[in-house]
Scaffold this active site. Structure first.
Site, PDB file in Angstrom:
ATOM      1  CE  LYS A 192      -3.168   1.024   2.904  1.00 52.74           C
ATOM      2  NZ  LYS A 192      -2.095   0.543   3.818  1.00 52.74           N
ATOM      3  CD  GLU A 267      -0.769  16.226   7.950  1.00 51.41           C
ATOM      4  OE1 GLU A 267       0.461  16.407   7.778  1.00 51.41           O
ATOM      5  OE2 GLU A 267      -1.247  15.590   8.888  1.00 51.41           O
ATOM      6  CB  CYS A 301       3.210  15.082  10.072  1.00 50.03           C
ATOM      7  SG  CYS A 301       1.539  15.252  10.638  1.00 50.03           S
ATOM      8  CD  GLU A 401       8.271  14.170   8.482  1.00 48.27           C
ATOM      9  OE1 GLU A 401       8.037  13.543   7.429  1.00 48.27           O
ATOM     10  OE2 GLU A 401       7.386  14.713   9.158  1.00 48.27           O
TER      11      GLU A 401
HETATM   12  P1  ADP Z   1       5.790   5.367   5.613  1.00 46.44           P
HETATM   13  O1  ADP Z   1       6.856   5.258   4.560  1.00 46.44           O
HETATM   14  O2  ADP Z   1       6.210   6.152   6.784  1.00 46.44           O
HETATM   15  O3  ADP Z   1       5.125   4.077   5.992  1.00 46.44           O
HETATM   16  P2  ADP Z   1       3.830   6.139   3.658  1.00 46.44           P
HETATM   17  O4  ADP Z   1       3.530   7.534   3.249  1.00 46.44           O
HETATM   18  O5  ADP Z   1       4.457   5.265   2.632  1.00 46.44           O
HETATM   19  O6  ADP Z   1       4.676   6.276   4.977  1.00 46.44           O
HETATM   20  O7  ADP Z   1       2.510   5.421   4.190  1.00 46.44           O
HETATM   21  C1  ADP Z   1       1.343   6.076   4.578  1.00 46.44           C
HETATM   22  C2  ADP Z   1       0.153   5.287   4.087  1.00 46.44           C
HETATM   23  O8  ADP Z   1       0.191   5.238   2.665  1.00 46.44           O
HETATM   24  C3  ADP Z   1       0.086   3.828   4.543  1.00 46.44           C
HETATM   25  O9  ADP Z   1      -1.271   3.489   4.788  1.00 46.44           O
HETATM   26  C4  ADP Z   1       0.619   3.088   3.338  1.00 46.44           C
HETATM   27  O10 ADP Z   1       0.174   1.735   3.260  1.00 46.44           O
HETATM   28  C5  ADP Z   1       0.027   3.901   2.221  1.00 46.44           C
HETATM   29  N1  ADP Z   1       0.698   3.771   0.907  1.00 46.44           N
HETATM   30  C6  ADP Z   1       1.994   3.454   0.659  1.00 46.44           C
HETATM   31  N2  ADP Z   1       2.239   3.440  -0.670  1.00 46.44           N
HETATM   32  C7  ADP Z   1       1.062   3.760  -1.285  1.00 46.44           C
HETATM   33  C8  ADP Z   1       0.648   3.932  -2.659  1.00 46.44           C
HETATM   34  N3  ADP Z   1       1.504   3.762  -3.662  1.00 46.44           N
HETATM   35  N4  ADP Z   1      -0.624   4.280  -2.900  1.00 46.44           N
HETATM   36  C9  ADP Z   1      -1.503   4.481  -1.896  1.00 46.44           C
HETATM   37  N5  ADP Z   1      -1.180   4.326  -0.590  1.00 46.44           N
HETATM   38  C10 ADP Z   1       0.077   3.971  -0.282  1.00 46.44           C
END
Ligand code: ADP
Length: 497
Positions: A192, A267, A301, A401
């Protein structure tokens, strides 16, 4: 015939898009639209304009992709001889190199980074496939000494279907550092990508298929974290989740995986210190600090986002660093500046919020400090390389961060104080140490609580070097032979004879 970089750049600036970009999920070896028919737009951060649409998945698409990966695991991939798995990964590495120009241009458009940085990411993706191709037929077990009356051995078995949740800062290389060892170990993968940067993941899935990967072994689902990521990581058939992203989302992912007792690699964020002792090689260190915080516009990161520096060299160092930072060129990634764009407007606002707040609180801004635009077009999402000088240990720009081109500087009166400041956040991802004294360097390396320590060269290391965090930066290690562990389970077999 494949287009050259120049042809692709010409096409993009003439039309505002590229022909032939993937637009559906990649499931069972084919592109297909979202079950709902919905799509989302992806933006070029260098112009702030949408340039492509992609499938907006939901739980129904997740069901189809996981069912496909589960079938491919049970009926196919786990039965393929390890040497053959390795050959497919090796062919993938070669195909990535053959398609590198297009992959790099698309990555630049989706993410905003400079073309040179995107080209580096694509090279590292090819190298990761090559590295793990060689490991596929070396996942050996052991024999166990139980005495004359038993034969006992272990084997390393693939865990099954694995989910890979990818962030937007390094879409290609983060995806590949997870899926290459998973595929080498015999797992199937459902990927994803982040909704800001979905395109290269789809292109890679097609490259893998064309290199001989059986249908269903690598599926890619696009869409938001909530609509696609959440049902994917909560799916009972997913046996391991590899997640790279923010601490809060990492917690949510871990909770979802816990319901199925699935393992996770997390990570997460960092606030990594570069400890600059008075006896460092200043000329070399200045270049290194620039690269540690400003490459990829600081959206890394493990960026060296805190400079912890001894007082005797502080003023000279910051004056010289500010002069270098002020000269860095920025602009649309395809024009190959030193600094590319910020990947999303949300992220740009977040960075600006931290810096504006620091200004209000009286923090000295030694360089940069503002959002800006691409000079050629007057548009896009950019932030000046910024230095916030002399910041206290509890300040939020030291503790949180920012994920942008913002360096927070902390002054120390001794190596001991530098160590305390270095360890003084909840993160523990990486740290740099700059000194000509090997004893001081190795003592700091011993005492700094971080997954990666770089001595006299930030980001030193490669595909071979395990990578991951301590404390709130997560757990589990990717890259290197360590990176295979998450995808293998040890089985012991013992017979009485
Ligand atoms: P940011 O806030 O910087 O976009 P995230 O950690 O939310 O960072 O996003 C990293 C990845 O996690 C993206 O691919 C995002 O779509 C996905 N993501 C966000 N929320 C969820 C969730 N509840 N479960 C699984 N994946 C998620």
């Amino acid at each position: 015939m494949t287009s050259t970089t120049e042809q692709l750049i010409g096409e993009y600036f003439a039309t505002g898009t590229l022909a032939g970009l993937p637009s559906g999920h990649f499931i069972d070896g084919k592109f297909r639209p979202a079950a709902s028919g919905q799509t989302l737009e992806t933006f070029d951060p260098g112009t702030a304009k949408a340039f492509a649409r992609f499938a907006a998945g939901d739980a129904e698409d997740v069901e189809a992709a996981v069912a496909s990966s589960d079938r491919a695991f049970r009926e196919c991939w786990r039965k393929v001889a390890p040497a053959e798995r390795g050959r497919i990964l090796q062919r993938t590495a070669e195909a990535i190199r053959a398609n590198a120009e297009r992959l790099a241009v698309v990555e630049t458009l989706d993410n905003g980074k400079s073309l040179a940085e995107a080209q580096g990411d694509i090279r590292s993706a090819a190298r990761l496939f090559e590295y793990y191709a060689g490991a596929a037929d070396k996942l050996q077990g052991e024999t166990l000494p139980l005495g004359m009356d038993y034969v006992s051995y272990t084997s390393l078995e693939p865990v099954g279907v694995t989910a890979h949740i990818i962030p937007w800062n390094y879409p290609t290389s983060t995806m590949v550092r997870g899926i290459a060892p998973a595929l080498a170990a015999g797992c199937t993968v459902v990927v994803k990508p982040a909704e800001q940067t979905p395109l290269t993941a789809l292109m890679l899935a097609e490259i893998l298929r064309d290199a001989g990967l059986p249908d269903g072994v690598c599926n890619v689902l696009t869409g938001t974290g909530v609509a696609v990521g959440a049902p994917l990581v909560a799916h009972e058939k997913v046996r391991h989740v590899t997640f790279t992203g923010s601490v809060n989302t990492g917690r949510t992912v871990m909770q979802a995986a816990a319901r199925n007792v699935a393992s996770v690699t997390l990570e997460l964020g960092g606030k990594s210190p570069m400890v600059m002792l008075a006896d460092c090689d200043m000329d070399a260190a200045l270049e290194d600090v620039l690269w540690a915080i400003y490459s990829n516009s600081g959206q890394i990161c493990s960026a060296g986002s805190r400079l912890v520096i001894e007082r005797s060299i502080h003023a000279t160092f910051i004056e010289r660093l500010a002069a270098l930072a002020g000269k860095l060129s920025h602009g649309h990634g395809l024009r190959n500046p030193q600094i590319g764009a910020i990947t999303s407007l949300d992220q740009l606002s977040k960075i600006a919020g931290y810096v504006d707040d620091a200004k209000v609180r009286g923090v000295r801004v030694a360089a940069g400090g503002s959002a800006t635009v691409d000079q050629a077009s007057g548009s896009g999402w950019f932030f000046q390389p910024t230095i916030l000088d002399g910041v206290g240990p509890q300040d939020r720009v030291v503790q949180e961060e920012i994920f942008g081109p913002v360096l927070s500087v902390q002054v120390a009166d001794s190596p001991e104080e530098a160590l305390a400041l270095a360890n003084g956040t909840e993160f523990g991802l990486a740290a740099g140490i700059y000194t000509r004294d090997i004893k001081k360097a190795l003592r700091l390396a011993r005492d700094i609580d971080a997954g990666q320590i770089y001595i006299n060269e930030y980001y030193a290391g490669g595909v071979e070097t395990p990578f991951g965090g301590n404390k709130m930066s997560g757990f589990g290690r990717e890259k290197g032979l360590e990176g295979l562990r998450a995808y293998c389970r040890v089985k012991s077999v013992t017979a009485r004879i």
